[in-house]
Design an enzyme around this catalytic site. Structure first.
Site, PDB file in Angstrom:
ATOM      1  N   LYS A  11       0.827  -1.216   0.000  1.00 28.85           N
ATOM      2  CA  LYS A  11       0.000   0.000   0.000  1.00 28.85           C
ATOM      3  C   LYS A  11       0.864   1.271   0.000  1.00 28.85           C
ATOM      4  O   LYS A  11       2.069   1.221   0.278  1.00 28.85           O
ATOM      5  CB  LYS A  11      -0.927  -0.033   1.219  1.00 28.85           C
ATOM      6  CG  LYS A  11      -1.946  -1.179   1.191  1.00 28.85           C
ATOM      7  CD  LYS A  11      -2.901  -1.102   2.388  1.00 28.85           C
ATOM      8  CE  LYS A  11      -3.944  -2.203   2.335  1.00 28.85           C
ATOM      9  NZ  LYS A  11      -4.915  -2.111   3.462  1.00 28.85           N
ATOM     10  N   TYR A  51     -12.684  -2.099  -3.034  1.00 26.03           N
ATOM     11  CA  TYR A  51     -13.123  -2.172  -1.631  1.00 26.03           C
ATOM     12  C   TYR A  51     -14.654  -2.053  -1.521  1.00 26.03           C
ATOM     13  O   TYR A  51     -15.164  -1.624  -0.480  1.00 26.03           O
ATOM     14  CB  TYR A  51     -12.418  -1.102  -0.807  1.00 26.03           C
ATOM     15  CG  TYR A  51     -10.992  -1.474  -0.417  1.00 26.03           C
ATOM     16  CD1 TYR A  51     -10.730  -2.592   0.386  1.00 26.03           C
ATOM     17  CD2 TYR A  51      -9.909  -0.718  -0.839  1.00 26.03           C
ATOM     18  CE1 TYR A  51      -9.431  -2.937   0.741  1.00 26.03           C
ATOM     19  CE2 TYR A  51      -8.600  -1.056  -0.480  1.00 26.03           C
ATOM     20  CZ  TYR A  51      -8.381  -2.176   0.311  1.00 26.03           C
ATOM     21  OH  TYR A  51      -7.092  -2.518   0.682  1.00 26.03           O
ATOM     22  N   ASN A 114      -1.925   0.206   6.862  1.00 25.86           N
ATOM     23  CA  ASN A 114      -1.373  -1.060   7.370  1.00 25.86           C
ATOM     24  C   ASN A 114      -0.554  -1.829   6.328  1.00 25.86           C
ATOM     25  O   ASN A 114      -0.419  -3.043   6.406  1.00 25.86           O
ATOM     26  CB  ASN A 114      -2.481  -1.912   7.992  1.00 25.86           C
ATOM     27  CG  ASN A 114      -3.568  -2.260   6.994  1.00 25.86           C
ATOM     28  OD1 ASN A 114      -3.463  -1.922   5.824  1.00 25.86           O
ATOM     29  ND2 ASN A 114      -4.595  -2.947   7.456  1.00 25.86           N
ATOM     30  N   HIS A 117      -2.151  -5.469   1.538  1.00 23.52           N
ATOM     31  CA  HIS A 117      -3.451  -6.135   1.338  1.00 23.52           C
ATOM     32  C   HIS A 117      -3.196  -7.575   0.928  1.00 23.52           C
ATOM     33  O   HIS A 117      -2.223  -7.851   0.218  1.00 23.52           O
ATOM     34  CB  HIS A 117      -4.239  -5.443   0.223  1.00 23.52           C
ATOM     35  CG  HIS A 117      -5.407  -6.270  -0.254  1.00 23.52           C
ATOM     36  ND1 HIS A 117      -6.643  -6.221   0.349  1.00 23.52           N
ATOM     37  CD2 HIS A 117      -5.501  -7.217  -1.226  1.00 23.52           C
ATOM     38  CE1 HIS A 117      -7.443  -7.096  -0.246  1.00 23.52           C
ATOM     39  NE2 HIS A 117      -6.783  -7.708  -1.210  1.00 23.52           N
ATOM     40  N   GLU A 128      -9.635 -10.664  -7.512  1.00 29.49           N
ATOM     41  CA  GLU A 128      -8.695  -9.554  -7.334  1.00 29.49           C
ATOM     42  C   GLU A 128      -7.524  -9.650  -8.310  1.00 29.49           C
ATOM     43  O   GLU A 128      -7.059  -8.621  -8.829  1.00 29.49           O
ATOM     44  CB  GLU A 128      -8.209  -9.520  -5.881  1.00 29.49           C
ATOM     45  CG  GLU A 128      -9.327  -9.136  -4.923  1.00 29.49           C
ATOM     46  CD  GLU A 128      -8.954  -9.228  -3.448  1.00 29.49           C
ATOM     47  OE1 GLU A 128      -9.824  -8.918  -2.617  1.00 29.49           O
ATOM     48  OE2 GLU A 128      -7.811  -9.613  -3.123  1.00 29.49           O
TER      49      GLU A 128
HETATM   50  P1  IDP Z   1      -7.896  -6.682   5.700  1.00 26.37           P
HETATM   51  O1  IDP Z   1      -7.087  -5.728   4.851  1.00 26.37           O
HETATM   52  O2  IDP Z   1      -7.097  -7.235   6.847  1.00 26.37           O
HETATM   53  O3  IDP Z   1      -8.579  -7.761   4.897  1.00 26.37           O
HETATM   54  P2  IDP Z   1     -10.504  -5.391   5.922  1.00 26.37           P
HETATM   55  O4  IDP Z   1     -11.424  -5.516   7.090  1.00 26.37           O
HETATM   56  O5  IDP Z   1     -10.880  -6.104   4.667  1.00 26.37           O
HETATM   57  O6  IDP Z   1      -9.039  -5.817   6.412  1.00 26.37           O
HETATM   58  O7  IDP Z   1     -10.356  -3.834   5.628  1.00 26.37           O
HETATM   59  C1  IDP Z   1      -9.763  -3.375   4.444  1.00 26.37           C
HETATM   60  C2  IDP Z   1      -8.824  -2.240   4.778  1.00 26.37           C
HETATM   61  O8  IDP Z   1      -9.585  -1.124   5.248  1.00 26.37           O
HETATM   62  C3  IDP Z   1      -7.830  -2.520   5.926  1.00 26.37           C
HETATM   63  O9  IDP Z   1      -6.691  -3.223   5.500  1.00 26.37           O
HETATM   64  C4  IDP Z   1      -7.499  -1.127   6.375  1.00 26.37           C
HETATM   65  O10 IDP Z   1      -6.563  -0.480   5.513  1.00 26.37           O
HETATM   66  C5  IDP Z   1      -8.856  -0.418   6.248  1.00 26.37           C
HETATM   67  N1  IDP Z   1      -9.653  -0.470   7.479  1.00 26.37           N
HETATM   68  C6  IDP Z   1     -10.312  -1.541   7.999  1.00 26.37           C
HETATM   69  N2  IDP Z   1     -10.974  -1.217   9.126  1.00 26.37           N
HETATM   70  C7  IDP Z   1     -10.722   0.093   9.338  1.00 26.37           C
HETATM   71  C8  IDP Z   1     -11.135   1.042  10.365  1.00 26.37           C
HETATM   72  O11 IDP Z   1     -11.876   0.723  11.304  1.00 26.37           O
HETATM   73  N3  IDP Z   1     -10.661   2.313  10.225  1.00 26.37           N
HETATM   74  C9  IDP Z   1      -9.863   2.709   9.192  1.00 26.37           C
HETATM   75  N4  IDP Z   1      -9.467   1.870   8.212  1.00 26.37           N
HETATM   76  C10 IDP Z   1      -9.884   0.580   8.287  1.00 26.37           C
HETATM   77 MG    MG Z   2     -10.097  -7.637   3.521  1.00 27.45          MG
END
Ligand code: IDP
Ligand code: MG
Length: 140
Positions: A11, A51, A114, A117, A128
């Protein structure tokens, strides 16, 4: 065990901090093979589509803006149980919950930023991968 393919993204927070090599090394050290790789950028349209499952969540627009804020690396990973293995080496979504030795524990800056992905199922992996790669760009 089955040889699978999964989709991985480095990312913008990680490309910005020059962590492409460090993260790629962690992926390769896990035994997964990078069989396709490209540096690119998301558009708002592509981020919203990618997303889409999160479109009703309060963080959706901020996430799309972040994903468009800089370059990303898109990759196809191949190996035994690739989907699960990649999720393991990534670590939990929130880096505060991520285990020691995972990519997110080591490199992520926040729940949103984070660093990586990874597809969460074999079915989503196929979808994807298709978003970003044609078959003739994938070289096992
Ligand atoms: P993942 O990437 O571990 O699969 P997901 O729940 O699919 O997690 O969420 C997609 C992305 O959205 C996360 O990697 C993160 O960058 C962002 N994200 C998820 N939850 C939050 C939140 O509560 N606040 C801000 N960003 C979030
Ligand atoms: Mg996810």
């Amino acid at each position: 065990m089955a040889v699978e393919r999964t989709f991985s993204m480095i990312k913008p927070d990680a490309t910005e901090r020059n962590l492409v090599g460090a993260i790629t090394t962690m992926i390769e050290d896990s035994g997964l093979r990078i069989i396709a790789s490209r540096r690119t950028r998301m558009t708002q349209e592509k981020a919203a589509e990618f997303y889409g499952v999160h479109s009703e969540r309060p963080f959706f627009q901020s996430l799309c803006d972040f994903m468009c804020s800089g370059p990303i690396i898109v990759q196809v990973l191949e190996g035994e149980n690739a989907v699960k293995k990649n999720r393991e080496i990534m670590g939990a979504t929130n880096p505060e919950d991520a285990e020691e030795g995972t990519i997110r524990k080591k490199h992520a800056v926040s729940l949103e930023k984070n660093s990586v992905h990874g597809s969460d199922s074999l079915e989503n992996a196929a979808i994807e991968i298709e978003h970003f790669f044609s078959e003739n760009e994938i070289h096992p």
